[in-house]
Design a protein around this motif. Structure first.
Motif, PDB file in Angstrom:
ATOM      1  N   LEU A 143       0.793  -1.230   0.000  1.00 39.28           N
ATOM      2  CA  LEU A 143       0.000   0.000   0.000  1.00 39.28           C
ATOM      3  C   LEU A 143       0.827   1.284   0.000  1.00 39.28           C
ATOM      4  O   LEU A 143       0.457   2.260  -0.643  1.00 39.28           O
ATOM      5  N   HIS A 144       1.911   1.273   0.767  1.00 41.69           N
ATOM      6  CA  HIS A 144       2.654   2.516   0.996  1.00 41.69           C
ATOM      7  C   HIS A 144       4.057   2.506   0.414  1.00 41.69           C
ATOM      8  O   HIS A 144       4.757   3.522   0.494  1.00 41.69           O
ATOM      9  N   GLY A 145       4.492   1.371  -0.112  1.00 42.71           N
ATOM     10  CA  GLY A 145       5.834   1.301  -0.677  1.00 42.71           C
ATOM     11  C   GLY A 145       6.937   1.211   0.364  1.00 42.71           C
ATOM     12  O   GLY A 145       8.098   1.492   0.072  1.00 42.71           O
ATOM     13  N   ASP A 146       6.583   0.822   1.590  1.00 39.11           N
ATOM     14  CA  ASP A 146       7.596   0.647   2.625  1.00 39.11           C
ATOM     15  C   ASP A 146       8.545  -0.473   2.198  1.00 39.11           C
ATOM     16  O   ASP A 146       8.172  -1.356   1.427  1.00 39.11           O
ATOM     17  N   GLU A 147       9.764  -0.428   2.710  1.00 33.95           N
ATOM     18  CA  GLU A 147      10.815  -1.356   2.284  1.00 33.95           C
ATOM     19  C   GLU A 147      11.066  -2.430   3.350  1.00 33.95           C
ATOM     20  O   GLU A 147      11.416  -2.111   4.481  1.00 33.95           O
ATOM     21  N   ARG A 148      10.909  -3.687   2.966  1.00 32.04           N
ATOM     22  CA  ARG A 148      11.183  -4.805   3.868  1.00 32.04           C
ATOM     23  C   ARG A 148      12.693  -5.073   3.888  1.00 32.04           C
ATOM     24  O   ARG A 148      13.327  -5.166   2.843  1.00 32.04           O
ATOM     25  N   VAL A 149      13.233  -5.221   5.079  1.00 32.66           N
ATOM     26  CA  VAL A 149      14.626  -5.634   5.207  1.00 32.66           C
ATOM     27  C   VAL A 149      14.638  -7.159   5.143  1.00 32.66           C
ATOM     28  O   VAL A 149      14.178  -7.828   6.069  1.00 32.66           O
ATOM     29  N   GLU A 150      15.110  -7.675   4.015  1.00 30.17           N
ATOM     30  CA  GLU A 150      15.155  -9.126   3.808  1.00 30.17           C
ATOM     31  C   GLU A 150      16.343  -9.714   4.558  1.00 30.17           C
ATOM     32  O   GLU A 150      17.450  -9.186   4.477  1.00 30.17           O
ATOM     33  N   GLN A 151      16.095 -10.786   5.273  1.00 19.67           N
ATOM     34  CA  GLN A 151      17.155 -11.474   5.991  1.00 19.67           C
ATOM     35  C   GLN A 151      17.546 -12.740   5.225  1.00 19.67           C
ATOM     36  O   GLN A 151      16.732 -13.303   4.485  1.00 19.67           O
ATOM     37  N   HIS A 152      18.772 -13.191   5.424  1.00 19.50           N
ATOM     38  CA  HIS A 152      19.266 -14.373   4.717  1.00 19.50           C
ATOM     39  C   HIS A 152      18.666 -15.660   5.267  1.00 19.50           C
ATOM     40  O   HIS A 152      18.525 -16.636   4.533  1.00 19.50           O
ATOM     41  N   ASP A 153      18.312 -15.682   6.543  1.00 14.73           N
ATOM     42  CA  ASP A 153      17.756 -16.900   7.137  1.00 14.73           C
ATOM     43  C   ASP A 153      16.622 -16.523   8.089  1.00 14.73           C
ATOM     44  O   ASP A 153      16.856 -16.047   9.199  1.00 14.73           O
ATOM     45  N   TRP A 154      15.397 -16.740   7.630  1.00 15.25           N
ATOM     46  CA  TRP A 154      14.221 -16.414   8.437  1.00 15.25           C
ATOM     47  C   TRP A 154      13.907 -17.504   9.459  1.00 15.25           C
ATOM     48  O   TRP A 154      13.221 -17.255  10.431  1.00 15.25           O
ATOM     49  N   ASP A 155      14.377 -18.722   9.225  1.00 13.95           N
ATOM     50  CA  ASP A 155      14.006 -19.845  10.085  1.00 13.95           C
ATOM     51  C   ASP A 155      14.947 -20.051  11.272  1.00 13.95           C
ATOM     52  O   ASP A 155      14.511 -20.465  12.340  1.00 13.95           O
ATOM     53  N   TRP A 156      16.247 -19.819  11.072  1.00 12.91           N
ATOM     54  CA  TRP A 156      17.239 -19.925  12.154  1.00 12.91           C
ATOM     55  C   TRP A 156      17.955 -18.584  12.255  1.00 12.91           C
ATOM     56  O   TRP A 156      19.122 -18.460  11.871  1.00 12.91           O
ATOM     57  N   PRO A 157      17.253 -17.568  12.752  1.00 16.95           N
ATOM     58  CA  PRO A 157      17.817 -16.207  12.763  1.00 16.95           C
ATOM     59  C   PRO A 157      18.970 -16.066  13.758  1.00 16.95           C
ATOM     60  O   PRO A 157      18.864 -16.493  14.901  1.00 16.95           O
ATOM     61  N   ARG A 158      20.040 -15.474  13.289  1.00 16.95           N
ATOM     62  CA  ARG A 158      21.174 -15.189  14.156  1.00 16.95           C
ATOM     63  C   ARG A 158      21.230 -13.677  14.358  1.00 16.95           C
ATOM     64  O   ARG A 158      21.256 -12.915  13.397  1.00 16.95           O
ATOM     65  N   ARG A 159      21.236 -13.280  15.623  1.00 17.65           N
ATOM     66  CA  ARG A 159      21.154 -11.854  15.951  1.00 17.65           C
ATOM     67  C   ARG A 159      22.235 -11.052  15.234  1.00 17.65           C
ATOM     68  O   ARG A 159      21.948 -10.007  14.650  1.00 17.65           O
ATOM     69  N   GLY A 160      23.476 -11.501  15.277  1.00 15.16           N
ATOM     70  CA  GLY A 160      24.562 -10.751  14.637  1.00 15.16           C
ATOM     71  C   GLY A 160      24.369 -10.600  13.140  1.00 15.16           C
ATOM     72  O   GLY A 160      24.633  -9.536  12.570  1.00 15.16           O
ATOM     73  N   ASP A 161      23.896 -11.664  12.484  1.00 17.31           N
ATOM     74  CA  ASP A 161      23.646 -11.597  11.041  1.00 17.31           C
ATOM     75  C   ASP A 161      22.537 -10.600  10.727  1.00 17.31           C
ATOM     76  O   ASP A 161      22.640  -9.815   9.774  1.00 17.31           O
ATOM     77  N   TRP A 162      21.473 -10.631  11.523  1.00 13.37           N
ATOM     78  CA  TRP A 162      20.359  -9.715  11.281  1.00 13.37           C
ATOM     79  C   TRP A 162      20.793  -8.268  11.520  1.00 13.37           C
ATOM     80  O   TRP A 162      20.401  -7.359  10.804  1.00 13.37           O
ATOM     81  N   MET A 163      21.627  -8.048  12.547  1.00 11.73           N
ATOM     82  CA  MET A 163      22.116  -6.694  12.830  1.00 11.73           C
ATOM     83  C   MET A 163      22.990  -6.196  11.687  1.00 11.73           C
ATOM     84  O   MET A 163      22.863  -5.036  11.252  1.00 11.73           O
ATOM     85  N   ALA A 164      23.868  -7.047  11.168  1.00  8.04           N
ATOM     86  CA  ALA A 164      24.729  -6.665  10.049  1.00  8.04           C
ATOM     87  C   ALA A 164      23.895  -6.330   8.816  1.00  8.04           C
ATOM     88  O   ALA A 164      24.191  -5.371   8.091  1.00  8.04           O
ATOM     89  N   ARG A 165      22.844  -7.098   8.587  1.00  7.43           N
ATOM     90  CA  ARG A 165      21.969  -6.844   7.429  1.00  7.43           C
ATOM     91  C   ARG A 165      21.268  -5.499   7.565  1.00  7.43           C
ATOM     92  O   ARG A 165      21.148  -4.753   6.588  1.00  7.43           O
ATOM     93  N   LEU A 166      20.830  -5.148   8.769  1.00 11.17           N
ATOM     94  CA  LEU A 166      20.188  -3.850   8.964  1.00 11.17           C
ATOM     95  C   LEU A 166      21.180  -2.726   8.671  1.00 11.17           C
ATOM     96  O   LEU A 166      20.837  -1.749   8.003  1.00 11.17           O
TER      97      LEU A 166
END
Length: 184
Positions: free
Chosen positions: A27-50
């Motif tokens: 609806l608004h064109g907001d941007e999803r931050v895609e992560q490399h692994d949605w099932d076994w999320p690693r905090r450091g990996d998600w932080m680096a991606r952000l």
């Protein structure tokens, strides 16, 4: 001042097509931050991606986090050197990753980071969230320096909660933008 980017931070296993975050993306064109692994999320990996996504543009950003995305914001803000790029955060349904019933895939999200966030934030909390008691969620929000909005009995504030496009949530986002003098 540039108009901020709205970055959507889904939780564990991503947000499905009927989730309000997915609807906001359409609806608004907001941007999803895609992560490399949605099932076994690693905090450091998600932080680096952000950090990666934030550095792709010199525009400021407002973070819109759901569930584990809230824990991402807290962990990221404690360690990143790029927090000045963020003008605010909407934190929806923060989970208690320290609770006994936390799935093993999320154990590396312990302990919960509780440092005060360096930008304005609003935490939206349900009174019957199966992944966090209102008391624990309210305490996390207080530690983060977030304003609290009690949403009533709305489950995990996801697609199963029947929120649809969740215009109330968009109003919270817009009020956050006004409080940090941004146009969201």
């Amino acid at each position: 001042m540039k108009t901020p980017r709205i970055l959507l931070l889904p939780g564990w296993q991503n947000s499905g097509p009927d989730h309000w975050q997915s609807r906001w993306e359409r609806l608004h064109g907001d941007e999803r931050v895609e992560q490399h692994d949605w099932d076994w999320p690693r905090r450091g990996d998600w932080m680096a991606r952000l950090d990666e996504v934030l550095l792709q543009s010199d525009a400021p950003a407002v973070l819109v986090a759901h569930s584990l995305g809230c824990q991402l914001v807290a962990g990221w803000a404690e360690h990143s050197q790029h927090t000045a790029r963020v003008k605010g955060a909407l934190l929806v349904a923060p989970p208690d990753t320290e609770r006994e019933a936390t799935p093993p895939q999320l154990h590396n999200w312990r302990p919960i980071r509780r440092q005060r966030l360096p930008f304005p934030s609003i935490a939206v909390i349900s009174s019957d969230d199966p992944f966090c008691t209102p008391e624990r969620a309210t305490q996390m929000a207080a530690d983060w320096g977030a304003s609290v909005v009690m949403a009533g009995p709305r489950g995990h504030l996801n697609a199963d909660s029947g929120l649809g496009d969740w215009p109330e949530g968009r109003d919270f986002l817009l009020s956050l933008g006004r409080s940090s003098q941004l146009q969201a």
